[in-house]
Design a protein around this motif. Structure first.
Motif, PDB file in Angstrom:
ATOM      1  N   ASN A 178       0.828  -1.213   0.000  1.00 19.06           N
ATOM      2  CA  ASN A 178       0.000   0.000   0.000  1.00 19.06           C
ATOM      3  C   ASN A 178       0.858   1.256   0.000  1.00 19.06           C
ATOM      4  OD1 ASN A 178      -2.958  -0.412   0.083  1.00 19.06           O
ATOM      5  ND2 ASN A 178      -2.466  -1.769   1.798  1.00 19.06           N
ATOM      6  N   LEU A 179       1.944   1.215   0.766  1.00 16.62           N
ATOM      7  CA  LEU A 179       2.809   2.376   0.888  1.00 16.62           C
ATOM      8  C   LEU A 179       3.541   2.681  -0.410  1.00 16.62           C
ATOM      9  CD1 LEU A 179       3.901   4.477   2.940  1.00 16.62           C
ATOM     10  CD2 LEU A 179       5.771   2.892   3.408  1.00 16.62           C
ATOM     11  N   ILE A 180       4.135   1.661  -1.013  1.00 18.52           N
ATOM     12  CA  ILE A 180       4.933   1.908  -2.214  1.00 18.52           C
ATOM     13  C   ILE A 180       4.068   2.164  -3.436  1.00 18.52           C
ATOM     14  CG2 ILE A 180       6.871   0.554  -1.348  1.00 18.52           C
ATOM     15  CD1 ILE A 180       6.041  -1.696  -3.187  1.00 18.52           C
ATOM     16  N   ALA A 181       2.845   1.631  -3.449  1.00 15.96           N
ATOM     17  CA  ALA A 181       1.974   1.839  -4.605  1.00 15.96           C
ATOM     18  C   ALA A 181       1.614   3.303  -4.783  1.00 15.96           C
ATOM     19  CB  ALA A 181       0.704   0.997  -4.458  1.00 15.96           C
ATOM     20  N   GLY A 188      -3.119  -7.735   0.145  1.00 18.22           N
ATOM     21  CA  GLY A 188      -1.915  -7.199  -0.479  1.00 18.22           C
ATOM     22  C   GLY A 188      -1.973  -7.273  -1.992  1.00 18.22           C
ATOM     23  N   LEU A 189      -2.498  -8.376  -2.522  1.00 21.30           N
ATOM     24  CA  LEU A 189      -2.633  -8.492  -3.971  1.00 21.30           C
ATOM     25  C   LEU A 189      -3.666  -7.505  -4.507  1.00 21.30           C
ATOM     26  CD1 LEU A 189      -2.382 -12.319  -4.738  1.00 21.30           C
ATOM     27  CD2 LEU A 189      -0.706 -10.516  -5.133  1.00 21.30           C
ATOM     28  N   ALA A 190      -4.694  -7.224  -3.707  1.00 17.22           N
ATOM     29  CA  ALA A 190      -5.663  -6.204  -4.120  1.00 17.22           C
ATOM     30  C   ALA A 190      -4.990  -4.834  -4.200  1.00 17.22           C
ATOM     31  CB  ALA A 190      -6.833  -6.174  -3.142  1.00 17.22           C
ATOM     32  N   ALA A 191      -4.086  -4.561  -3.250  1.00 21.62           N
ATOM     33  CA  ALA A 191      -3.333  -3.307  -3.292  1.00 21.62           C
ATOM     34  C   ALA A 191      -2.413  -3.266  -4.505  1.00 21.62           C
ATOM     35  CB  ALA A 191      -2.526  -3.149  -2.000  1.00 21.62           C
ATOM     36  N   PHE A 212      -8.076 -10.390  -8.438  1.00 22.76           N
ATOM     37  CA  PHE A 212      -7.938  -8.928  -8.367  1.00 22.76           C
ATOM     38  C   PHE A 212      -6.876  -8.445  -9.348  1.00 22.76           C
ATOM     39  CE2 PHE A 212      -9.303  -9.238  -3.670  1.00 22.76           C
ATOM     40  CZ  PHE A 212     -10.627  -9.051  -4.014  1.00 22.76           C
ATOM     41  N   VAL A 213      -5.738  -9.131  -9.342  1.00 24.45           N
ATOM     42  CA  VAL A 213      -4.646  -8.752 -10.235  1.00 24.45           C
ATOM     43  C   VAL A 213      -5.077  -8.882 -11.692  1.00 24.45           C
ATOM     44  CG1 VAL A 213      -2.329  -9.393 -11.019  1.00 24.45           C
ATOM     45  CG2 VAL A 213      -2.840  -9.346  -8.575  1.00 24.45           C
ATOM     46  N   ALA A 214      -5.735  -9.984 -12.016  1.00 24.88           N
ATOM     47  CA  ALA A 214      -6.167 -10.210 -13.398  1.00 24.88           C
ATOM     48  C   ALA A 214      -7.105  -9.108 -13.879  1.00 24.88           C
ATOM     49  CB  ALA A 214      -6.852 -11.578 -13.506  1.00 24.88           C
ATOM     50  N   GLN A 215      -8.001  -8.673 -13.021  1.00 26.96           N
ATOM     51  CA  GLN A 215      -9.014  -7.689 -13.425  1.00 26.96           C
ATOM     52  C   GLN A 215      -8.444  -6.287 -13.594  1.00 26.96           C
ATOM     53  OE1 GLN A 215     -11.837  -8.256 -10.253  1.00 26.96           O
ATOM     54  NE2 GLN A 215     -12.853  -9.980 -11.278  1.00 26.96           N
ATOM     55  N   ASN A 247      -7.000 -17.610  -4.791  1.00 27.04           N
ATOM     56  CA  ASN A 247      -7.667 -17.287  -6.061  1.00 27.04           C
ATOM     57  C   ASN A 247      -8.212 -15.865  -6.080  1.00 27.04           C
ATOM     58  OD1 ASN A 247      -7.403 -19.767  -7.498  1.00 27.04           O
ATOM     59  ND2 ASN A 247      -8.912 -20.670  -6.125  1.00 27.04           N
ATOM     60  N   ALA A 248      -8.751 -15.434  -4.940  1.00 26.06           N
ATOM     61  CA  ALA A 248      -9.347 -14.096  -4.894  1.00 26.06           C
ATOM     62  C   ALA A 248      -8.304 -13.019  -5.191  1.00 26.06           C
ATOM     63  CB  ALA A 248      -9.980 -13.863  -3.519  1.00 26.06           C
ATOM     64  N   GLY A 249      -7.128 -13.143  -4.589  1.00 25.10           N
ATOM     65  CA  GLY A 249      -6.093 -12.150  -4.821  1.00 25.10           C
ATOM     66  C   GLY A 249      -5.617 -12.142  -6.255  1.00 25.10           C
TER      67      GLY A 249
END
Length: 599
Positions: free
Chosen positions: A63-66, A119-122, A148-151, A143-145
């Motif tokens: 979250n911080l680096i993003a 974290g993967l959502a971030a 998120f990345v795929a979308q 799978n959920a994370g």
């Protein structure tokens, strides 16, 4: 004019950004970011690659680096990397907790210190320009994370999942959303089955160029059949599986005419599959076969007949291959430039002779545990392979000085020579290298008991470009040989003289005087080296980054302190714990590694 900030006044943001992108090291970029707020902002914008630990509250770190590095295209998250663990280290309260409650709290804490779906959502929200994502042993990602990345990360081109417990739904989402995916690596992904990989092959059929599958027990020939049916532009396939059979490999050979790189470690694959590869994959350039026990020379004959563009061949522990198969490859694949033979006990001198006669473009040759390959084979390589630049020999008990002399006389462009435990190789062969191979930069002759000082004198006189030298365990080498290297090889950056019992302090002084670029030195088990020699060494070798000196009885805590205090770039010192004072530990604790002596 003095006092004027001409850089910030005159240079636009775009030019400063381009300068930052072309800076060589991370340390330099970090230093530039400290100059002013404008440079800090611009330097953050110039970053395209970030590596973070998958432990130590990675969700909050992401979250911080993003929010700061918005142009990142390459993100590497590895749970094996060290990270901060902000456990509460204060004094325990008086409240007594049950064992069950303590275990539960420990589990909750552990989960919070591993990358999760949050974290993967971030990652998905913050790095929408992401092109390459590497997740190593991120066991809490599901799978959920990945969905998120795929979308959100529609520009994703490379995805590496190792030891991640994602399942079919996540991989299917990648196939559905990431239509630019070119590279996919799956290793120890125990939750995946054919369903997920088939969906991805269908979704990314127009772009997928590289696929790696290793230790995924539920992925079978069904997946490879889908790859063969849909991924027509696949160029690289790497398989390590006990469950893949001929059917899957044949499907890829038939359906992927652009295949260039094939790496197989599949114990169920036989001659039938390799014959199909030889007859159908005309563009194949690299082939690696590991631990094959169900195929024979018939396979290599098919490769030699059909794969005329083959440039790299690796054969490891292929017990049923013989000289016949190697001769067929040598005769048919004349463009071969790299050959490695490891533990193939039926390949002998005759097979290597055919390589020397036919493969004139060979630049790298590695022979490991080849007990039947003799001097005549390498003499033939020396005569025919004039462009050879690298030779690796490990435990080749029959190869001796005549072979090395043949290489030295014929392959004058040799740059790298690595020999380990080849006990018939002595000073004569290495002297020939020094007399003929003026471009040598890397020499390793570990545990070659017959090599003495006269060999290194020849190297010091004839190889001024030498950067890397390893003479560990060569008991006949002493002060004279290493001094010749110090005086003749000013470009030296790596030196391993471990287990040389006759090396003394005056030689270290010579190394310090003659090799100011030295970065790494290994002195372990050198009984005559003392603090005095170390002091002379580090006085001139200002770029030293690592120093290994365990089992050196003449080195004391004072010598270790001298290395730490003098070498500002030091990153690793390997030493016994008893030789590190409290002050040295406080000063450079992170750079000190302790050798276990209590076993």
């Amino acid at each position: 004019m003095k006092g004027q900030d001409w850089i910030n006044l005159m240079l636009p943001d775009e030019l400063i950004l381009e300068i930052f992108r072309n800076l060589g090291s991370k340390a330099t970029r970090d230093a530039c970011a400290l100059v002013c707020r404008r440079w800090l902002t611009l330097e953050r914008l110039s970053r395209d690659t970030i590596r973070i630990s998958g432990s130590g509250s990675p969700d909050s770190v992401v979250n911080l680096i993003a929010s700061r590095f918005v142009n990142v295209t390459n993100l590497y998250i590895d749970e094996r990397l060290s990270g901060s663990h902000p456990f509460d280290s204060g004094r325990r309260g008086n409240v007594r907790q049950s064992t069950w409650l303590r275990l539960r709290l420990m589990a909750e804490r552990f989960e919070s210190y591993c990358l999760s779906d949050a974290g993967l959502a971030a990652v998905a929200d913050g790095f929408t320009k992401l092109e390459k994502l590497t997740l190593i042993w991120c066991s809490n990602a599901t799978n959920a994370g990945l969905t998120f990345v795929a979308q959100k990360c529609r520009f994703l081109k490379c995805l590496d999942l190792q030891g991640c417990y994602v399942g079919d739904q996540g991989l299917s989402a990648i196939g559905e959303c990431c239509k630019q995916l070119e590279v996919l690596n799956l290793r120890f992904c125990e939750g995946l089955t054919d369903t997920g990989l088939v969906d991805l092959a269908i979704g990314c059929k127009k772009t997928l160029k590289s696929l790696g599958v290793a230790a995924c027990a539920k992925i079978t020939d069904v997946s490879l059949e889908a790859v063969g049916s849909h991924c027509r532009i696949l160029e690289t396939l790497s398989l390590d599986s006990e469950y893949i059979n001929n059917k899957g490999v044949i499907a890829v050979a038939k359906g992927c005419p652009l295949l260039k790189n094939l790496n197989l470690q599949c114990i169920m694959v036989t001659d039938e599959a390799l014959t199909a590869v030889g007859s159908l994959c005309m563009l194949l350039e690299s082939l690696a076969l590991h631990s094959f026990q169900r195929f024979s020379d018939k396979s290599l004959c098919a490769i030699g007949k059909g794969c005329k563009k083959l440039k790299s061949l690796m054969l490891s522990d292929c017990y049923f291959l013989s000289d016949k198969g190697l001769k067929a490859v040598a005769a048919g694949c004349t463009e071969l430039s790299r050959l490695e033979i490891n533990g193939c006990h039926n390949i002998s001198t005759y097979g290597l002779e055919s390589v020397g006669r036919s493969c004139m473009h060979l630049t790298e040759l590695a022979l490991l545990y080849c007990q039947k390959v003799g001097d005549k084979a390498l003499s033939e390589v020396g005569k025919g392979c004039k462009y050879l630049q690298a030779l690796h020999l490990v435990d080749c008990s029959v190869i001796g000085d005549d072979a090395i002399c043949g290489i030295a006389i014929g392959c004058k462009n040799l740059k790298k020579l690595h020999i380990r435990r080849c006990y018939e190789v002595g000073s004569k062969g290495i002297i020939a290298i020094g007399d003929n191979c003026k471009y040598l930069t890397d020499l390793s002759i570990r545990f070659c008991d017959r090599v003495g000082d006269e060999a290194l004198v020849a190297i010091g006189n004839g190889c001024p470009l030498l950067c890397h030298l390893n003479v560990s365990g060569c008991h006949q080498i002493g002060d004279t040989g290493i001094t010749a290297i110090a005086r003749g090889c000013p470009q030296l950056t790596y030196l391993d003289v471990s287990v040389l019992q006759n090396l003394r302090d005056m030689t270290l002084a010579e190394v310090g005087e003659g090799c100011p670029l030295l970065k790494d030195i290994v002195l372990s088990h050198c009984r005559e080296i003392t603090d005095v020699g170390l002091a002379h060494l580090v006085k001139r070798c200002k770029w030293l980054e690592s120093c290994y000196m365990v089992y050196c009885p003449g080195v004391t805590a004072a010598g270790v302190a001298t290395v730490i205090s003098t070498c500002v770039n030091i990153k690793k010192v390997l030493i016994e714990k008893s030789k590190v004072s409290a002050r040295t530990r406080r000063r450079a604790g992170s750079a000190i590694s302790y050798h276990c002596v209590d076993l």
